[in-house]
Design a protein around this motif. Sequence first.
Motif, PDB file in Angstrom:
ATOM      1  N   ILE A  75       7.873 -12.935  -7.142  1.00 59.36           N
ATOM      2  CA  ILE A  75       8.065 -13.046  -5.689  1.00 59.36           C
ATOM      3  C   ILE A  75       7.454 -11.833  -4.994  1.00 59.36           C
ATOM      4  CG2 ILE A  75       9.802 -13.120  -3.856  1.00 59.36           C
ATOM      5  CD1 ILE A  75      11.585 -14.688  -5.849  1.00 59.36           C
ATOM      6  N   GLU A  76       7.679 -10.636  -5.527  1.00 55.48           N
ATOM      7  CA  GLU A  76       7.119  -9.431  -4.931  1.00 55.48           C
ATOM      8  C   GLU A  76       5.593  -9.437  -5.008  1.00 55.48           C
ATOM      9  OE1 GLU A  76       8.923  -6.148  -6.944  1.00 55.48           O
ATOM     10  OE2 GLU A  76      10.884  -6.502  -6.032  1.00 55.48           O
ATOM     11  N   ASP A  77       5.035  -9.814  -6.157  1.00 57.24           N
ATOM     12  CA  ASP A  77       3.571  -9.851  -6.304  1.00 57.24           C
ATOM     13  C   ASP A  77       2.946 -10.837  -5.329  1.00 57.24           C
ATOM     14  OD1 ASP A  77       3.630  -7.961  -8.289  1.00 57.24           O
ATOM     15  OD2 ASP A  77       3.539  -9.428  -9.939  1.00 57.24           O
ATOM     16  N   THR A  78       3.568 -11.990  -5.168  1.00 54.11           N
ATOM     17  CA  THR A  78       3.043 -12.998  -4.251  1.00 54.11           C
ATOM     18  C   THR A  78       3.129 -12.511  -2.808  1.00 54.11           C
ATOM     19  OG1 THR A  78       3.766 -14.741  -5.769  1.00 54.11           O
ATOM     20  CG2 THR A  78       3.229 -15.405  -3.538  1.00 54.11           C
ATOM     21  N   ALA A  79       4.248 -11.886  -2.459  1.00 59.26           N
ATOM     22  CA  ALA A  79       4.415 -11.378  -1.099  1.00 59.26           C
ATOM     23  C   ALA A  79       3.382 -10.284  -0.801  1.00 59.26           C
ATOM     24  CB  ALA A  79       5.828 -10.844  -0.907  1.00 59.26           C
ATOM     25  N   LYS A  80       3.100  -9.434  -1.765  1.00 61.63           N
ATOM     26  CA  LYS A  80       2.123  -8.367  -1.559  1.00 61.63           C
ATOM     27  C   LYS A  80       0.708  -8.923  -1.465  1.00 61.63           C
ATOM     28  CE  LYS A  80       4.642  -4.719  -3.943  1.00 61.63           C
ATOM     29  NZ  LYS A  80       4.678  -3.875  -5.141  1.00 61.63           N
ATOM     30  N   SER A  81       0.332  -9.802  -2.389  1.00 62.58           N
ATOM     31  CA  SER A  81      -1.056 -10.248  -2.440  1.00 62.58           C
ATOM     32  C   SER A  81      -1.381 -11.278  -1.353  1.00 62.58           C
ATOM     33  CB  SER A  81      -1.371 -10.832  -3.819  1.00 62.58           C
ATOM     34  OG  SER A  81      -0.588 -11.986  -4.052  1.00 62.58           O
ATOM     35  N   LYS A  82      -0.511 -12.206  -1.078  1.00 63.45           N
ATOM     36  CA  LYS A  82      -0.841 -13.270  -0.134  1.00 63.45           C
ATOM     37  C   LYS A  82      -0.413 -12.970   1.296  1.00 63.45           C
ATOM     38  CE  LYS A  82      -0.945 -16.929  -3.543  1.00 63.45           C
ATOM     39  NZ  LYS A  82      -0.419 -18.206  -3.977  1.00 63.45           N
ATOM     40  N   LEU A  83       0.738 -12.334   1.432  1.00 60.66           N
ATOM     41  CA  LEU A  83       1.253 -12.092   2.776  1.00 60.66           C
ATOM     42  C   LEU A  83       1.070 -10.652   3.244  1.00 60.66           C
ATOM     43  CD1 LEU A  83       4.570 -14.134   2.419  1.00 60.66           C
ATOM     44  CD2 LEU A  83       2.419 -14.883   3.441  1.00 60.66           C
ATOM     45  N   GLY A  84       0.754  -9.767   2.319  1.00 61.00           N
ATOM     46  CA  GLY A  84       0.547  -8.362   2.692  1.00 61.00           C
ATOM     47  C   GLY A  84       1.848  -7.640   2.981  1.00 61.00           C
ATOM     48  N   LEU A  85       2.947  -8.127   2.529  1.00 66.72           N
ATOM     49  CA  LEU A  85       4.246  -7.501   2.772  1.00 66.72           C
ATOM     50  C   LEU A  85       4.496  -6.369   1.785  1.00 66.72           C
ATOM     51  CD1 LEU A  85       6.408 -10.705   3.295  1.00 66.72           C
ATOM     52  CD2 LEU A  85       5.376  -9.258   5.045  1.00 66.72           C
ATOM     53  N   VAL A  86       5.206  -5.344   2.251  1.00 67.71           N
ATOM     54  CA  VAL A  86       5.565  -4.214   1.398  1.00 67.71           C
ATOM     55  C   VAL A  86       6.980  -3.784   1.755  1.00 67.71           C
ATOM     56  CG1 VAL A  86       3.227  -3.364   1.069  1.00 67.71           C
ATOM     57  CG2 VAL A  86       4.543  -2.572   3.017  1.00 67.71           C
ATOM     58  N   TYR A  87       7.560  -2.949   0.893  1.00 68.92           N
ATOM     59  CA  TYR A  87       8.867  -2.373   1.206  1.00 68.92           C
ATOM     60  C   TYR A  87       8.701  -1.307   2.283  1.00 68.92           C
ATOM     61  CZ  TYR A  87      10.943  -4.699  -2.836  1.00 68.92           C
ATOM     62  OH  TYR A  87      11.405  -5.631  -3.721  1.00 68.92           O
ATOM     63  N   LYS A  88       9.770  -0.969   2.967  1.00 69.67           N
ATOM     64  CA  LYS A  88       9.711  -0.006   4.066  1.00 69.67           C
ATOM     65  C   LYS A  88       9.285   1.381   3.575  1.00 69.67           C
ATOM     66  CE  LYS A  88      13.177  -2.204   6.895  1.00 69.67           C
ATOM     67  NZ  LYS A  88      14.486  -2.127   7.514  1.00 69.67           N
ATOM     68  N   ASP A  89       9.709   1.767   2.402  1.00 71.08           N
ATOM     69  CA  ASP A  89       9.404   3.107   1.918  1.00 71.08           C
ATOM     70  C   ASP A  89       8.121   3.172   1.073  1.00 71.08           C
ATOM     71  OD1 ASP A  89      10.505   1.594  -0.092  1.00 71.08           O
ATOM     72  OD2 ASP A  89      11.680   3.232  -0.954  1.00 71.08           O
ATOM     73  N   GLN A  90       7.337   2.104   1.031  1.00 72.64           N
ATOM     74  CA  GLN A  90       6.093   2.092   0.261  1.00 72.64           C
ATOM     75  C   GLN A  90       4.930   2.533   1.124  1.00 72.64           C
ATOM     76  OE1 GLN A  90       5.641  -1.859  -1.360  1.00 72.64           O
ATOM     77  NE2 GLN A  90       5.879  -1.077  -3.440  1.00 72.64           N
ATOM     78  N   ILE A  91       4.012   3.279   0.496  1.00 73.52           N
ATOM     79  CA  ILE A  91       2.800   3.717   1.178  1.00 73.52           C
ATOM     80  C   ILE A  91       1.635   3.001   0.509  1.00 73.52           C
ATOM     81  CG2 ILE A  91       1.301   5.654   1.710  1.00 73.52           C
ATOM     82  CD1 ILE A  91       3.822   7.429   1.498  1.00 73.52           C
ATOM     83  N   ILE A  92       0.767   2.409   1.331  1.00 71.60           N
ATOM     84  CA  ILE A  92      -0.369   1.669   0.796  1.00 71.60           C
ATOM     85  C   ILE A  92      -1.643   2.386   1.207  1.00 71.60           C
ATOM     86  CG2 ILE A  92      -1.635  -0.500   0.887  1.00 71.60           C
ATOM     87  CD1 ILE A  92       0.990  -1.874   1.451  1.00 71.60           C
ATOM     88  N   PHE A  93      -2.518   2.598   0.239  1.00 67.97           N
ATOM     89  CA  PHE A  93      -3.813   3.217   0.506  1.00 67.97           C
ATOM     90  C   PHE A  93      -4.877   2.126   0.404  1.00 67.97           C
ATOM     91  CE2 PHE A  93      -1.194   6.612  -1.319  1.00 67.97           C
ATOM     92  CZ  PHE A  93      -1.320   7.569  -0.319  1.00 67.97           C
ATOM     93  N   LYS A  94      -5.718   2.069   1.450  1.00 66.80           N
ATOM     94  CA  LYS A  94      -6.813   1.101   1.431  1.00 66.80           C
ATOM     95  C   LYS A  94      -8.121   1.830   1.367  1.00 66.80           C
ATOM     96  CE  LYS A  94      -4.454  -2.487   4.056  1.00 66.80           C
ATOM     97  NZ  LYS A  94      -4.500  -3.347   5.216  1.00 66.80           N
ATOM     98  N   GLU A  95      -9.062   1.282   0.653  1.00 68.88           N
ATOM     99  CA  GLU A  95     -10.385   1.867   0.583  1.00 68.88           C
ATOM    100  C   GLU A  95     -11.191   1.448   1.785  1.00 68.88           C
ATOM    101  OE1 GLU A  95     -12.570   1.402  -3.027  1.00 68.88           O
ATOM    102  OE2 GLU A  95     -10.736   1.352  -4.209  1.00 68.88           O
ATOM    103  N   ARG A  96     -12.081   2.336   2.204  1.00 67.95           N
ATOM    104  CA  ARG A  96     -12.933   1.989   3.334  1.00 67.95           C
ATOM    105  C   ARG A  96     -14.250   1.507   2.883  1.00 67.95           C
ATOM    106  NH1 ARG A  96     -12.244   6.196   8.127  1.00 67.95           N
ATOM    107  NH2 ARG A  96     -10.018   6.042   8.286  1.00 67.95           N
TER     108      ARG A  96
END
Length: 112
Positions: free
Chosen positions: A91-112
């Motif tokens: 459920i967490e993997d699907t939410a992250k990959s398809k919906l872009g959802l994360v936990y409140k205390d998570q930091i996401i780094f994106k490449e430019r």
Amino acid sequence: MKNAGNCRGNREVFMKRRYHSNKANKTGKMCVTIIVLALIGIMSVQIVNLYKKDQQYIEQEAGLQKQKEAEIARQKELEEYEAYTQTQEYIEDTAKSKLGLVYKDQIIFKER
């Protein structure tokens, strides 16, 4: 003398009958032999054909057995995947990959 001539005639008739019956017996035996040989030939061909067909069925059975084993392995994989889809991790993997959802205390780094 009449009787002697008559015996000779009977003997000739008897010999002719005997000759014809021997000839008929030989012809009959020859016909029976030919029929038996023909039946043996036909049966031999049929036995060879059945043996070939049996070999084809054995090969087909081996192929189907391999296919059955592959399907059983695939079924096991699908059952494992079904069990995985019921977990929180999925459920967490699907939410992250398809919906872009994360936990409140998570930091996401994106490449430019």
